[in-house]
Structure formats: C-alpha cells, structure tokens
Design an enzyme around this catalytic site. Structure first.
Site, PDB file in Angstrom:
ATOM      1  N   ASP A   1       1.580   3.186  32.650  1.00 50.55           N
ATOM      2  CA  ASP A   1       1.795   1.749  32.787  1.00 50.55           C
ATOM      3  C   ASP A   1       2.673   1.419  33.996  1.00 50.55           C
ATOM      4  O   ASP A   1       2.498   0.389  34.639  1.00 50.55           O
ATOM      5  CB  ASP A   1       2.437   1.191  31.522  1.00 50.55           C
ATOM      6  CG  ASP A   1       1.445   1.093  30.361  1.00 50.55           C
ATOM      7  OD1 ASP A   1       0.238   1.285  30.594  1.00 50.55           O
ATOM      8  OD2 ASP A   1       1.885   0.823  29.233  1.00 50.55           O
ATOM      9  N   GLY A   2       3.610   2.309  34.320  1.00 45.08           N
ATOM     10  CA  GLY A   2       4.472   2.067  35.479  1.00 45.08           C
ATOM     11  C   GLY A   2       3.686   2.031  36.774  1.00 45.08           C
ATOM     12  O   GLY A   2       3.970   1.227  37.670  1.00 45.08           O
TER      13      GLY A   2
ATOM     14  N   ASP B   1      25.143  -8.624  26.619  1.00 41.67           N
ATOM     15  CA  ASP B   1      24.883  -7.845  27.830  1.00 41.67           C
ATOM     16  C   ASP B   1      23.900  -8.573  28.729  1.00 41.67           C
ATOM     17  O   ASP B   1      23.940  -8.437  29.956  1.00 41.67           O
ATOM     18  CB  ASP B   1      24.318  -6.470  27.473  1.00 41.67           C
ATOM     19  CG  ASP B   1      25.400  -5.491  27.035  1.00 41.67           C
ATOM     20  OD1 ASP B   1      26.584  -5.882  27.002  1.00 41.67           O
ATOM     21  OD2 ASP B   1      25.059  -4.337  26.715  1.00 41.67           O
TER      22      ASP B   1
ATOM     23  N   THR C   1       5.819  -4.496  24.245  1.00 36.59           N
ATOM     24  CA  THR C   1       5.786  -3.073  23.899  1.00 36.59           C
ATOM     25  C   THR C   1       6.661  -2.232  24.820  1.00 36.59           C
ATOM     26  O   THR C   1       6.732  -1.008  24.646  1.00 36.59           O
ATOM     27  CB  THR C   1       4.339  -2.541  23.980  1.00 36.59           C
ATOM     28  OG1 THR C   1       3.859  -2.691  25.330  1.00 36.59           O
ATOM     29  CG2 THR C   1       3.427  -3.302  23.045  1.00 36.59           C
TER      30      THR C   1
ATOM     31  N   TYR D   1      10.354  -2.706  27.504  1.00 34.82           N
ATOM     32  CA  TYR D   1      11.806  -2.812  27.398  1.00 34.82           C
ATOM     33  C   TYR D   1      12.208  -3.659  26.194  1.00 34.82           C
ATOM     34  O   TYR D   1      13.178  -3.374  25.489  1.00 34.82           O
ATOM     35  CB  TYR D   1      12.335  -3.414  28.700  1.00 34.82           C
ATOM     36  CG  TYR D   1      13.829  -3.339  28.922  1.00 34.82           C
ATOM     37  CD1 TYR D   1      14.668  -2.651  28.055  1.00 34.82           C
ATOM     38  CD2 TYR D   1      14.402  -3.970  30.024  1.00 34.82           C
ATOM     39  CE1 TYR D   1      16.029  -2.591  28.270  1.00 34.82           C
ATOM     40  CE2 TYR D   1      15.761  -3.915  30.256  1.00 34.82           C
ATOM     41  CZ  TYR D   1      16.578  -3.229  29.378  1.00 34.82           C
ATOM     42  OH  TYR D   1      17.930  -3.177  29.596  1.00 34.82           O
TER      43      TYR D   1
END
Length: 272
Positions: free
Chosen positions: A64-65, A168, A179, A181
């Site tokens: 996916d990256g 944060d 699906t 991060y």
C-alpha cells in the site's frame, strides 16, 4: 497509449515483475515509463514519479505504501495496484495475475477509452493559505509526541464543536485510511463504500471516542505548543506555529483505482 510503472524501491521481486509487465506491453506497442529507481535497477531510462500523470494508466507494484507514493505522481491518472505486501487494502491484483490483468486494462482503454475504475476520496489540508498535496489515507495534526508533548486542540465539524482538550494530535481519515494509521490509534474500521470521515483524537485527555461522520469540513485549532506539524499520508509535512488553524476537507480530485474490485473482507483476515 502510455503506461507508467512504479515498483517498490530496493525489492528484486518488484523490479522483476515490472520488467515482465514492461516487456509484454512493449510487444503490444505500448509506451512504458518506469520510475527512476526501478529503471536504474533494470538498466533502462527512467521517469520521475511526478510525471506519471501523463500516463493513461499507472501500475503500482508493491504494498500500500508504494501505491500511495505512485498516487501522488499519478494525480488524476488511474492507478492499478499489484500486491506484494502482507495486507493490501489498496492493491487487488496478485503478482501471478499482474501481466494478464494489466493487458486487459490496456485493452479496455483502447476500446472504451478508460479502464475499470472505482473512485476513492482524498483529503486536502489547508493552513495559513498553504495547501498540502492530497492525502489518500489521512491527515494528522499533532504536536510533539511523548511525555510533556502534545498540544491543546479544538475540533469543529461543519461548524459544530466536537472536541476540546489536550492531545498528542488529531487524525482525520478517509474510509480507505481507516485500516492504516487510524486503526493503530484506536479508530474504527470503515467499509470503503461508506461516505464518511473518521476523526480520532490521539492520546487525548478527554474521553470523547473516535467519530465517523458524513461531513464536508473538519477544522483543527492548535494552541499551547511551541510547534506542530500537519502530515499527509505520513509523507508530506508542513510545520505550523501555534496558535494555528488547519482546515481539512475533501480534495476536488478523488483517486481512480483501476483493475479488479477489492475484496475488503478477505483483506481484513490478514490484519493482526
């Protein structure tokens, strides 16, 4: 006819498959453009990924990256993903079917003018007049993570207040990005056919749970921090100085994913 190929960098299997696809298409008279890193590995001339928008089809070979990387350069050109990764929520084509599937999509372009496609939304983040490149998975607004970090955040959704507190950061995801991060931050899974955004506070002091909402705009205001960043898909970063405001909405151009349909529930079985 022009087809671009973007393969996972440093992966011999991806480069070999890119070579197989290239040779088959060239025999059919198709112009093939390899990304520069893959072309260098194969001993051919390469093309910058940000010029892949000039292609009729872009083939991403990897996980996916790799598809996220290819999509940035493809712009409005359709992208077909060949899955060499573990899960592959964006890549529907297995490697053993890659050559034949690419050929079929090229034939569809020749006869119908376009391949089979489904559109998925992308996000646009704007702050202080600056706009980040479209993000397929998520936009994150965050201060420094860890003890003593974070920032005071206020979130408005279509003008209505949703969250105020210390965190944060705030993550806004598409269904595609639910699906990714978002999931690791405790956000929910969302089926890709659902027209919604996911808003998740990251390690927030408030108890407000993640929200799935059909919204046009999310505004994140950041205060009480020396510095913060806006990050798109983990790849593009814009530093902001609080107090600052980030507006996140749908980019005008969705991504067109080409090829066979994604088996969403089958991919879920591969999640840890």
């Amino acid at each position: 006819m022009r087809v671009g190929i973007v393969a996972r960098r440093g992966n011999e299997r991806a480069a070999s498959l890119a070579s197989d696809v290239r040779e088959r298409l060239r025999k059919d008279g198709v112009e093939v453009r390899l990304d520069e890193a893959t072309a260098d590995a194969l001993g051919h001339a390469g093309h910058p990924v940000d010029r892949m928008s000039e292609c009729d089809l872009v083939v991403s070979i990897g996980g996916d990256g790799t598809l996220l990387f290819a999509a940035r350069g493809a712009d409005e050109a359709p992208v077909m993903g060949v899955n060499l990764g573990e899960v592959g929520f964006l890549n529907a084509t297995p490697p053993e079917e890659a050559v034949a599937t690419v050929e079929r999509e090229v034939e569809r372009i020749e006869t119908d003018g376009q391949p089979r496609t489904r559109t998925v939304p992308r996000l646009r983040a704007t702050t202080d007049g600056r706009t980040l490149p479209p993000a397929l998975n998520e936009v994150v607004v965050q201060g420094r993570r860890g003890p003593g970090g974070g920032a005071d955040v206020a979130v408005e959704i279509d003008g209505a207040s949703y969250l105020e507190g210390h965190a944060d950061g705030v993550l806004v995801a598409t269904p595609t990005g639910s699906t990714a991060y978002n999931l690791s931050e405790g956000g929910p899974l969302v089926h890709p056919d659902v027209d919604a955004l996911v808003v998740t506070a990251m390690c927030g002091t408030e108890t407000m749970p993640p929200l799935v909402v059909d919204a046009d705009e999310v505004v994140v205001r950041v205060t009480n921090a020396p510095e913060a960043v806006v990050v798109g898909d983990g790849r593009t970063r814009e530093t902001i100085t609080p107090p600052a405001e980030v507006t996140i909405d749908l980019a005008p151009e969705p991504l067109r994913i080409a090829g066979p349909p994604l088996e969403f529930f089958s991919a879920l079985d591969k999640l840890d």
